[in-house]
Scaffold this motif. Structure first.
Motif, PDB file in Angstrom:
ATOM      1  N   CYS A  29       0.840  -1.192   0.000  1.00  0.00           N
ATOM      2  CA  CYS A  29       0.000   0.000   0.000  1.00  0.00           C
ATOM      3  C   CYS A  29       0.881   1.249   0.000  1.00  0.00           C
ATOM      4  O   CYS A  29       1.824   1.351   0.791  1.00  0.00           O
ATOM      5  N   CYS A  32       0.255   2.983   3.768  1.00  0.00           N
ATOM      6  CA  CYS A  32       0.676   2.402   5.051  1.00  0.00           C
ATOM      7  C   CYS A  32       1.676   1.254   4.943  1.00  0.00           C
ATOM      8  O   CYS A  32       2.216   0.820   5.947  1.00  0.00           O
ATOM      9  N   TRP A  37      -4.803  -4.519  -1.581  1.00  0.00           N
ATOM     10  CA  TRP A  37      -6.101  -5.153  -1.831  1.00  0.00           C
ATOM     11  C   TRP A  37      -6.213  -5.191  -3.351  1.00  0.00           C
ATOM     12  O   TRP A  37      -6.473  -4.170  -4.007  1.00  0.00           O
ATOM     13  N   CYS A  49      -4.139  -0.837   0.392  1.00  0.00           N
ATOM     14  CA  CYS A  49      -4.735  -1.943   1.133  1.00  0.00           C
ATOM     15  C   CYS A  49      -6.239  -1.682   1.289  1.00  0.00           C
ATOM     16  O   CYS A  49      -6.735  -0.599   0.967  1.00  0.00           O
ATOM     17  N   THR A  51      -8.051  -1.247   4.025  1.00  0.00           N
ATOM     18  CA  THR A  51      -8.370  -0.189   4.984  1.00  0.00           C
ATOM     19  C   THR A  51      -8.135   1.197   4.400  1.00  0.00           C
ATOM     20  O   THR A  51      -8.976   2.084   4.557  1.00  0.00           O
ATOM     21  N   CYS A  52      -7.025   1.399   3.728  1.00  0.00           N
ATOM     22  CA  CYS A  52      -6.746   2.716   3.152  1.00  0.00           C
ATOM     23  C   CYS A  52      -7.673   3.041   1.980  1.00  0.00           C
ATOM     24  O   CYS A  52      -7.976   4.202   1.726  1.00  0.00           O
ATOM     25  N   GLU A  56     -12.382   1.253   6.175  1.00  0.00           N
ATOM     26  CA  GLU A  56     -12.913   0.224   7.071  1.00  0.00           C
ATOM     27  C   GLU A  56     -11.792  -0.732   7.479  1.00  0.00           C
ATOM     28  O   GLU A  56     -10.911  -1.027   6.694  1.00  0.00           O
ATOM     29  N   ALA A  57     -11.840  -1.211   8.703  1.00  0.00           N
ATOM     30  CA  ALA A  57     -10.807  -2.123   9.186  1.00  0.00           C
ATOM     31  C   ALA A  57     -11.134  -3.587   8.909  1.00  0.00           C
ATOM     32  O   ALA A  57     -10.239  -4.405   8.745  1.00  0.00           O
ATOM     33  N   ASP A  58     -12.408  -3.945   8.847  1.00  0.00           N
ATOM     34  CA  ASP A  58     -12.819  -5.338   8.700  1.00  0.00           C
ATOM     35  C   ASP A  58     -13.107  -5.667   7.242  1.00  0.00           C
ATOM     36  O   ASP A  58     -14.089  -5.211   6.674  1.00  0.00           O
ATOM     37  N   ASP A  59     -12.231  -6.474   6.653  1.00  0.00           N
ATOM     38  CA  ASP A  59     -12.411  -6.844   5.241  1.00  0.00           C
ATOM     39  C   ASP A  59     -12.987  -8.248   5.081  1.00  0.00           C
ATOM     40  O   ASP A  59     -13.006  -8.807   3.991  1.00  0.00           O
TER      41      ASP A  59
END
Length: 66
Positions: A29, A32, A37, A49, A51-52, A56-59
């Motif tokens: 990413c 970060c 992703w 990624c 989250t970035c 959202e943190a939960d993928d």
């Protein structure tokens, strides 16, 4: 293709293949440094990624290419 109307199917497949290859080769990413992703990066055109990309943190319930 259902959720992203207006994309050229062949172009999207090509981009997905390139992004998946980059992920398998360790692409990180740009924000970060986490693994990218692939599905999201193919759409946005930027290696990020989950989250970035989404904030959202939960993928666990989102698509990824394996």
């Amino acid at each position: 293709m259902k959720n992203n109307k207006g994309y050229n199917r062949k172009e999207l497949i090509r981009t997905l293949e390139e992004t998946l290859k980059a992920k398998k080769n360790g692409a990180k990413c740009v924000i970060c440094g986490a693994p990218i992703w692939a599905a999201g990066s193919a759409i946005t055109g930027t290696y990020m990624c989950f989250t970035c990309t989404t904030g959202e943190a939960d993928d666990s319930e989102d698509y990824e290419i394996v």
